[in-house]
Scaffold this motif. Structure first.
Motif, PDB file in Angstrom:
ATOM      1  N   MET A 164       0.821  -1.206   0.000  1.00 27.24           N
ATOM      2  CA  MET A 164       0.000   0.000   0.000  1.00 27.24           C
ATOM      3  C   MET A 164       0.857   1.259   0.000  1.00 27.24           C
ATOM      4  O   MET A 164       0.507   2.268  -0.584  1.00 27.24           O
ATOM      5  CB  MET A 164      -0.937  -0.003   1.219  1.00 27.24           C
ATOM      6  CG  MET A 164      -2.071  -1.006   1.093  1.00 27.24           C
ATOM      7  SD  MET A 164      -3.213  -0.666  -0.290  1.00 27.24           S
ATOM      8  CE  MET A 164      -2.586  -1.759  -1.557  1.00 27.24           C
ATOM      9  N   ASN A 165       2.023   1.181   0.676  1.00 27.90           N
ATOM     10  CA  ASN A 165       2.930   2.334   0.618  1.00 27.90           C
ATOM     11  C   ASN A 165       3.395   2.587  -0.809  1.00 27.90           C
ATOM     12  O   ASN A 165       3.588   3.734  -1.216  1.00 27.90           O
ATOM     13  CB  ASN A 165       4.136   2.099   1.531  1.00 27.90           C
ATOM     14  CG  ASN A 165       3.790   2.316   2.997  1.00 27.90           C
ATOM     15  OD1 ASN A 165       2.719   2.818   3.306  1.00 27.90           O
ATOM     16  ND2 ASN A 165       4.686   1.930   3.878  1.00 27.90           N
ATOM     17  N   GLU A 166       3.597   1.501  -1.568  1.00 29.39           N
ATOM     18  CA  GLU A 166       3.999   1.647  -2.966  1.00 29.39           C
ATOM     19  C   GLU A 166       2.914   2.372  -3.755  1.00 29.39           C
ATOM     20  O   GLU A 166       3.200   3.248  -4.578  1.00 29.39           O
ATOM     21  CB  GLU A 166       4.260   0.264  -3.588  1.00 29.39           C
ATOM     22  CG  GLU A 166       5.252  -0.606  -2.851  1.00 29.39           C
ATOM     23  CD  GLU A 166       6.687  -0.209  -3.129  1.00 29.39           C
ATOM     24  OE1 GLU A 166       6.917   0.850  -3.730  1.00 29.39           O
ATOM     25  OE2 GLU A 166       7.578  -0.973  -2.730  1.00 29.39           O
ATOM     26  N   GLU A 197      -5.472   3.227 -13.683  1.00 32.11           N
ATOM     27  CA  GLU A 197      -4.655   2.027 -13.502  1.00 32.11           C
ATOM     28  C   GLU A 197      -4.181   1.896 -12.057  1.00 32.11           C
ATOM     29  O   GLU A 197      -4.201   0.802 -11.483  1.00 32.11           O
ATOM     30  CB  GLU A 197      -3.444   2.081 -14.433  1.00 32.11           C
ATOM     31  CG  GLU A 197      -3.787   1.928 -15.907  1.00 32.11           C
ATOM     32  CD  GLU A 197      -2.619   2.245 -16.825  1.00 32.11           C
ATOM     33  OE1 GLU A 197      -2.737   1.983 -18.028  1.00 32.11           O
ATOM     34  OE2 GLU A 197      -1.589   2.761 -16.329  1.00 32.11           O
ATOM     35  N   LEU A 198      -3.767   2.999 -11.475  1.00 30.22           N
ATOM     36  CA  LEU A 198      -3.294   2.956 -10.096  1.00 30.22           C
ATOM     37  C   LEU A 198      -4.409   2.566  -9.133  1.00 30.22           C
ATOM     38  O   LEU A 198      -4.228   1.719  -8.255  1.00 30.22           O
ATOM     39  CB  LEU A 198      -2.709   4.315  -9.703  1.00 30.22           C
ATOM     40  CG  LEU A 198      -1.322   4.619 -10.282  1.00 30.22           C
ATOM     41  CD1 LEU A 198      -0.995   6.099 -10.133  1.00 30.22           C
ATOM     42  CD2 LEU A 198      -0.253   3.763  -9.609  1.00 30.22           C
ATOM     43  N   ASN A 199      -5.577   3.180  -9.293  1.00 33.17           N
ATOM     44  CA  ASN A 199      -6.685   2.869  -8.384  1.00 33.17           C
ATOM     45  C   ASN A 199      -7.174   1.438  -8.540  1.00 33.17           C
ATOM     46  O   ASN A 199      -7.642   0.822  -7.578  1.00 33.17           O
ATOM     47  CB  ASN A 199      -7.841   3.844  -8.599  1.00 33.17           C
ATOM     48  CG  ASN A 199      -7.764   5.031  -7.657  1.00 33.17           C
ATOM     49  OD1 ASN A 199      -6.712   5.296  -7.062  1.00 33.17           O
ATOM     50  ND2 ASN A 199      -8.854   5.768  -7.506  1.00 33.17           N
ATOM     51  N   ASN A 200      -7.056   0.903  -9.767  1.00 31.41           N
ATOM     52  CA  ASN A 200      -7.493  -0.476 -10.007  1.00 31.41           C
ATOM     53  C   ASN A 200      -6.387  -1.487  -9.746  1.00 31.41           C
ATOM     54  O   ASN A 200      -6.632  -2.697  -9.792  1.00 31.41           O
ATOM     55  CB  ASN A 200      -7.988  -0.638 -11.451  1.00 31.41           C
ATOM     56  CG  ASN A 200      -9.269   0.126 -11.717  1.00 31.41           C
ATOM     57  OD1 ASN A 200     -10.005   0.476 -10.794  1.00 31.41           O
ATOM     58  ND2 ASN A 200      -9.551   0.398 -12.988  1.00 31.41           N
ATOM     59  N   GLY A 201      -5.159  -0.993  -9.486  1.00 29.14           N
ATOM     60  CA  GLY A 201      -4.039  -1.897  -9.276  1.00 29.14           C
ATOM     61  C   GLY A 201      -3.734  -2.719 -10.510  1.00 29.14           C
ATOM     62  O   GLY A 201      -3.350  -3.886 -10.421  1.00 29.14           O
ATOM     63  N   ARG A 207       3.526   6.032  -5.506  1.00 28.30           N
ATOM     64  CA  ARG A 207       3.398   6.199  -6.954  1.00 28.30           C
ATOM     65  C   ARG A 207       2.275   7.184  -7.294  1.00 28.30           C
ATOM     66  O   ARG A 207       2.417   8.025  -8.188  1.00 28.30           O
ATOM     67  CB  ARG A 207       3.127   4.845  -7.612  1.00 28.30           C
ATOM     68  CG  ARG A 207       3.008   4.896  -9.132  1.00 28.30           C
ATOM     69  CD  ARG A 207       4.301   5.394  -9.806  1.00 28.30           C
ATOM     70  NE  ARG A 207       4.178   5.382 -11.252  1.00 28.30           N
ATOM     71  CZ  ARG A 207       4.511   4.356 -12.027  1.00 28.30           C
ATOM     72  NH1 ARG A 207       5.016   3.261 -11.491  1.00 28.30           N
ATOM     73  NH2 ARG A 207       4.372   4.431 -13.331  1.00 28.30           N
ATOM     74  N   SER A 208       1.163   7.107  -6.584  1.00 28.95           N
ATOM     75  CA  SER A 208       0.043   8.010  -6.846  1.00 28.95           C
ATOM     76  C   SER A 208       0.445   9.465  -6.621  1.00 28.95           C
ATOM     77  O   SER A 208       0.170  10.335  -7.455  1.00 28.95           O
ATOM     78  CB  SER A 208      -1.154   7.663  -5.950  1.00 28.95           C
ATOM     79  OG  SER A 208      -1.694   6.403  -6.280  1.00 28.95           O
ATOM     80  N   LEU A 209       1.097   9.722  -5.504  1.00 29.46           N
ATOM     81  CA  LEU A 209       1.497  11.099  -5.210  1.00 29.46           C
ATOM     82  C   LEU A 209       2.527  11.599  -6.205  1.00 29.46           C
ATOM     83  O   LEU A 209       2.491  12.769  -6.614  1.00 29.46           O
ATOM     84  CB  LEU A 209       2.036  11.190  -3.781  1.00 29.46           C
ATOM     85  CG  LEU A 209       1.005  10.972  -2.668  1.00 29.46           C
ATOM     86  CD1 LEU A 209       1.681  11.047  -1.290  1.00 29.46           C
ATOM     87  CD2 LEU A 209      -0.121  11.995  -2.756  1.00 29.46           C
TER      88      LEU A 209
END
Length: 273
Positions: free
Chosen positions: A1-3, A123-127, A7-9
Motif C-alpha cells: 500500500m505504501n507503494e 490504472e493505479l486505483n485499479n491496481g 506512486r500516486s502522489l
C-alpha cells in the motif's frame, strides 16, 4: 500500500503541475477577444494549482483509501481539461479562432498528456498497471512522440534568425520521428519482439537520444532565461519541456532496473499486480 501511495502522489504532483502550466500556455495563445476560453483556462489553472498544493499535504503514510479518493477527484479534473483541450482543437482546426497562437499540434499534444494522466490514475486505483514488457513499449511510444513534438515546437518558436538552434531542433525532430517509427514497428511485432535483449537495446538507444535532447532543452532554457537568444518561447515553457524529458529518463531508468533484476528504491513496478 505504501507503494501505491508513493506512486500516486508522484504521478499527481508531476502531472498536476503540467496540467496547470498547459492552462497558462493555452491562455497565452488565445486572442484577446476569446474571453470565455481565457476564463475557462484560468479556471483550470486554479483547479490544478489546488490539486498540486493538496498533493503535498499527503505523504507515504497517508491512508491509501484517502489517496484513492483523491485520485478520483484528480481524474475528474483531468477528464474535464481533456474535454476543454479537444474543444479548443476543434475550434482551431475549423478556423473559428483565426489569428490565435496555439498550434493545433500543441493543443493535441497537451490533450494526449491529459489522457495519459487520467489513464494512469485509473490504472493505479485499479491496481492494474500494464505488464512490464508491454509498458516498456507503450511508454516509449508515448514519450517519443512527446519528445518529437517538443523539438518541433522549439524549432517553430525560435526566431528564424537563430539558424543554428533552429537546425538543431529540426535534427532532434527527425531523430525522434525515426525513434518513434522504430518503436511502433517493435510494438506491431509483439509479443515476439518482447525479448529482454531487444527491449534492453531499445531502452539504451532511446536513452542516448533523450539525454541529448534533455541537454539541448536545458541549454535553450538557460539562454532564454538570460535573454541571450531571440524567440517567443515563454521561459516557463522552456522549463516545462525540460522537466518532461527528465521524466522520460526516470521512466527509462526504472524499466532498465527491472530488466536487470534490480528493484528501484522508490517503487517496485510489479507491486501493483
Amino acid at each position: 500500500m505504501n507503494e501505491f501511495v508513493t506512486r500516486s502522489l508522484d504521478e499527481v504532483r508531476f502531472w498536476s503541475r503540467i496540467m496547470k502550466e498547459h492552462s497558462l500556455f493555452l491562455k497565452l495563445g488565445f486572442r484577446c477577444e476569446d474571453t470565455q476560453l481565457i476564463q475557462e483556462a484560468n479556471g483550470f489553472y486554479s483547479i490544478f494549482e489546488q490539486i498540486e498544493a493538496k498533493s503535498h499535504q499527503y505523504n507515504v503514510n497517508t491512508d491509501p483509501q484517502k489517496i484513492r479518493e483523491f485520485n478520483v477527484e484528480v481524474y475528474n479534473a483531468a477528464v474535464h481539461i481533456w474535454v476543454f483541450k479537444r474543444k479548443v482543437l476543434g475550434l482551431i482546426i475549423n478556423c473559428k479562432l483565426p489569428g490565435g497562437n496555439n498550434f493545433p499540434l500543441l493543443v493535441d499534444h497537451t490533450s494526449r498528456e491529459a489522457n495519459y494522466f487520467r489513464n494512469r490514475l485509473t490504472e493505479l486505483n485499479n491496481g492494474q498497471l500494464e505488464p512490464l514488457h508491454d509498458a516498456i513499449i507503450d511508454e516509449n511510444v508515448f514519450f517519443l512522440k512527446i519528445m518529437a513534438d517538443h523539438a518541433k515546437f522549439i524549432g517553430h518558436l525560435l526566431d528564424p534568425s537563430e539558424r543554428k538552434l533552429v537546425d538543431q531542433a529540426r535534427e532532434f525532430s527527425n531523430d525522434f520521428d525515426n525513434l518513434l517509427w522504430q518503436a511502433q514497428d517493435l510494438s506491431s511485432m509483439r509479443p515476439q519482439s518482447q525479448s529482454q535483449p531487444l527491449l534492453s537495446q531499445f531502452l539504451d538507444q532511446n536513452r542516448v537520444s533523450v539525454v541529448s535532447l534533455r541537454d539541448f532543452k536545458k541549454t535553450a532554457r538557460d539562454l532564454i532565461e538570460a535573454c541571450r537568444i531571440k524567440s517567443i518561447i515563454h521561459p516557463l515553457l522552456a522549463d516545462h519541456v525540460y522537466r518532461e524529458a527528465e521524466r522520460f529518463l526516470e521512466i527509462i531508468d526504472m524499466f532498465e532496473n527491472h530488466l536487470k533484476g534490480k528493484r528501484p528504491s522508490d517503487f517496485d513496478y510489479n507491486s501493483l499486480h
